[in-house]
Structure formats: structure tokens, C-alpha cells
Design a protein around this motif. Structure first.
Motif, PDB file in Angstrom:
ATOM      1  N   LEU A 106       0.672  -1.184   0.015  1.00 48.42           N
ATOM      2  CA  LEU A 106       0.005  -0.067  -0.026  1.00 48.42           C
ATOM      3  C   LEU A 106       0.995   1.249   0.048  1.00 48.42           C
ATOM      4  CD1 LEU A 106      -2.897  -1.050   2.321  1.00 48.42           C
ATOM      5  CD2 LEU A 106      -2.734  -0.979  -0.097  1.00 48.42           C
ATOM      6  N   TRP A 107       2.098   1.244   0.660  1.00 45.94           N
ATOM      7  CA  TRP A 107       2.603   2.628   0.905  1.00 45.94           C
ATOM      8  C   TRP A 107       4.258   2.155   0.373  1.00 45.94           C
ATOM      9  CZ3 TRP A 107      -0.807   1.179   4.734  1.00 45.94           C
ATOM     10  CH2 TRP A 107      -1.794   1.798   4.960  1.00 45.94           C
ATOM     11  N   ASP A 108       4.580   1.235  -0.059  1.00 41.67           N
ATOM     12  CA  ASP A 108       5.862   1.173  -0.702  1.00 41.67           C
ATOM     13  C   ASP A 108       6.953   1.145   0.466  1.00 41.67           C
ATOM     14  OD1 ASP A 108       7.327   0.028  -2.618  1.00 41.67           O
ATOM     15  OD2 ASP A 108       8.150   2.003  -3.420  1.00 41.67           O
ATOM     16  N   TYR A 109       6.663   0.717   1.480  1.00 43.46           N
ATOM     17  CA  TYR A 109       7.529   1.008   2.609  1.00 43.46           C
ATOM     18  C   TYR A 109       7.391  -0.272   3.613  1.00 43.46           C
ATOM     19  CZ  TYR A 109       8.879   2.972   7.268  1.00 43.46           C
ATOM     20  OH  TYR A 109       9.492   3.202   8.522  1.00 43.46           O
ATOM     21  N   SER A 110       8.708  -0.632   4.395  1.00 46.30           N
ATOM     22  CA  SER A 110       8.666  -1.885   5.147  1.00 46.30           C
ATOM     23  C   SER A 110       9.486  -1.213   6.485  1.00 46.30           C
ATOM     24  CB  SER A 110       9.172  -2.945   4.514  1.00 46.30           C
ATOM     25  OG  SER A 110      10.310  -2.788   4.154  1.00 46.30           O
ATOM     26  N   LEU A 111       9.224  -2.046   7.369  1.00 45.32           N
ATOM     27  CA  LEU A 111      10.018  -1.997   8.747  1.00 45.32           C
ATOM     28  C   LEU A 111      11.485  -2.580   8.524  1.00 45.32           C
ATOM     29  CD1 LEU A 111       7.102  -2.869  11.073  1.00 45.32           C
ATOM     30  CD2 LEU A 111       8.026  -0.542  10.646  1.00 45.32           C
ATOM     31  N   ALA A 112      12.539  -1.876   8.753  1.00 41.46           N
ATOM     32  CA  ALA A 112      13.788  -2.643   8.518  1.00 41.46           C
ATOM     33  C   ALA A 112      14.121  -3.882   9.480  1.00 41.46           C
ATOM     34  CB  ALA A 112      14.828  -1.395   8.548  1.00 41.46           C
ATOM     35  N   TRP A 113      13.586  -3.550  10.454  1.00 42.56           N
ATOM     36  CA  TRP A 113      13.727  -4.843  11.686  1.00 42.56           C
ATOM     37  C   TRP A 113      12.749  -5.954  11.527  1.00 42.56           C
ATOM     38  CZ3 TRP A 113       9.190  -5.562  14.478  1.00 42.56           C
ATOM     39  CH2 TRP A 113       8.254  -4.411  14.598  1.00 42.56           C
ATOM     40  N   GLY A 114      11.550  -5.673  10.590  1.00 40.49           N
ATOM     41  CA  GLY A 114      10.580  -6.612  10.246  1.00 40.49           C
ATOM     42  C   GLY A 114      11.074  -7.965  10.016  1.00 40.49           C
ATOM     43  N   ASP A 115      11.687  -8.057   8.819  1.00 42.73           N
ATOM     44  CA  ASP A 115      12.171  -9.333   8.278  1.00 42.73           C
ATOM     45  C   ASP A 115      13.164 -10.135   9.113  1.00 42.73           C
ATOM     46  OD1 ASP A 115      10.224  -8.972   6.250  1.00 42.73           O
ATOM     47  OD2 ASP A 115      11.809  -8.186   4.789  1.00 42.73           O
ATOM     48  N   PRO A 116      14.293  -9.552   9.437  1.00 47.11           N
ATOM     49  CA  PRO A 116      15.221 -10.090  10.329  1.00 47.11           C
ATOM     50  C   PRO A 116      14.570 -10.709  11.707  1.00 47.11           C
ATOM     51  CG  PRO A 116      16.363  -8.294   9.784  1.00 47.11           C
ATOM     52  CD  PRO A 116      14.919  -8.110   9.260  1.00 47.11           C
ATOM     53  N   SER A 117      13.409  -9.795  12.135  1.00 46.95           N
ATOM     54  CA  SER A 117      12.912 -10.520  13.367  1.00 46.95           C
ATOM     55  C   SER A 117      11.925 -11.663  13.003  1.00 46.95           C
ATOM     56  CB  SER A 117      11.943  -9.213  13.978  1.00 46.95           C
ATOM     57  OG  SER A 117      12.624  -7.968  14.422  1.00 46.95           O
TER      58      SER A 117
END
Length: 161
Positions: free
Chosen positions: A40-51
């Protein structure tokens, strides 16, 4: 003494079940949030995938611990299915004993790996030491080995009566 062991076992069961529930819920919410943010916003949390990767590791090993606790783990028991009941129990004890050795070996080497990560000073998200998050590996395999050892020595199996 026996009642204290029973209480500790009950506490451990509840803790494992609670951790699994919280972890799975958190993973679903975080993964869904990451997908929505990206689409939706072409954004992601930098810590999301490693977590999420660490949570998958924890979920896998906690799930394996619970499966072993419930005698519902994956096992190759083709031979024991076709043997008489008494011989089948012996084969299951033998395979459990072998699995104890494998899990103990995995726990040992996982502990060595975590120690290496500690010594090297690996960081999670460049903020926190990584090794505490990896402790589930030696702990999980040690708990699995211990449960299978107790099961193998006691001869208890669901359905063995």
C-alpha cells in the motif's frame, strides 16, 4: 518431591504453550503488517524481516519441543508397525535412544555455535548481541533429547498402554 516435579512440568508446559501462542500471533501480525506496508505504501520496517527469521527459528524449535512432549513428533517407524507389540516397543526405544544421541549432538554443536557468535560479537540489527536470540537452538535440542531419553527409559508411548 514428586509434586514439585509435577508442578515444574506443568509450569514448563504452560510456558511453552504461551510462548508458542504469543510468537505465532506476533509473526502473523508482523508479516501481515509488512505485506500491507509494502503493497500500500511501498514501505517496510527495517527490523521486520530479520525479526521474522528469528521468530521462525524459535517457533520451529518450540514446536518441536511441544511435539516431543506430546509424543507427536516425526518418526520413521515403518519397521515397528509390522512387528509384534513387544518387539515394536523395543524398536521404538532403540530409535528414541538413537534420536537422543542425535539431539544431544545437535545441542552440543548449537551451544558451540552460540558461543562462537558471542565471542565474535555478532549483532542483531546492529543494536543487540545476537547470541541470546540463538540460545533456543541448544536449549531446544537439549529439551528434546531429555524428553526422548525419559520416554525411552520409561518405555511410555501413546498407544502402548
Amino acid at each position: 518431591m514428586r509434586s514439585r516435579l509435577g508442578q515444574a512440568g506443568t509450569l514448563l508446559r504452560r510456558l511453552e504453550d504461551l510462548l508458542l501462542s504469543l510468537l505465532l500471533t506476533t509473526m502473523i501480525l508482523l508479516a501481515t503488517g509488512q505485506i500491507l506496508l509494502r503493497n500500500l505504501w511501498d514501505y517496510s520496517l527495517a527490523w521486520g524481516d530479520p525479526s521474522l527469521r528469528l521468530m521462525v527459528l524459535w517457533l520451529t524449535l518450540l514446536g518441536a519441543m511441544v511435539a516431543t512432549r506430546e509424543h507427536n513428533h516425526i518418526r520413521i517407524d515403518l519397521l515397528s508397525r509390522y512387528l509384534p507389540e513387544r518387539a515394536g516397543r523395543r524398536v521404538r526405544r532403540l530409535t528414541d535412544g538413537f534420536t537422543v544421541l542425535v539431539c544431544a549432538l545437535l545441542a552440543w554443536h548449537a551451544a558451540r555455535f552460540v558461543l562462537f557468535e558471542y565471542e565474535v560479537g555478532s549483532r542483531f540489527l546492529d543494536l543487540l548481541p545476537l547470541w541470546p536470540f540463538q540460545l533456543i537452538m541448544p536449549l531446544g535440542f537439549a529439551v528434546i533429547a531429555l524428553r526422548l531419553l525419559i520416554s525411552s527409559l520409561s518405555g511410555y508411548r501413546r498407544g502402548d498402554g
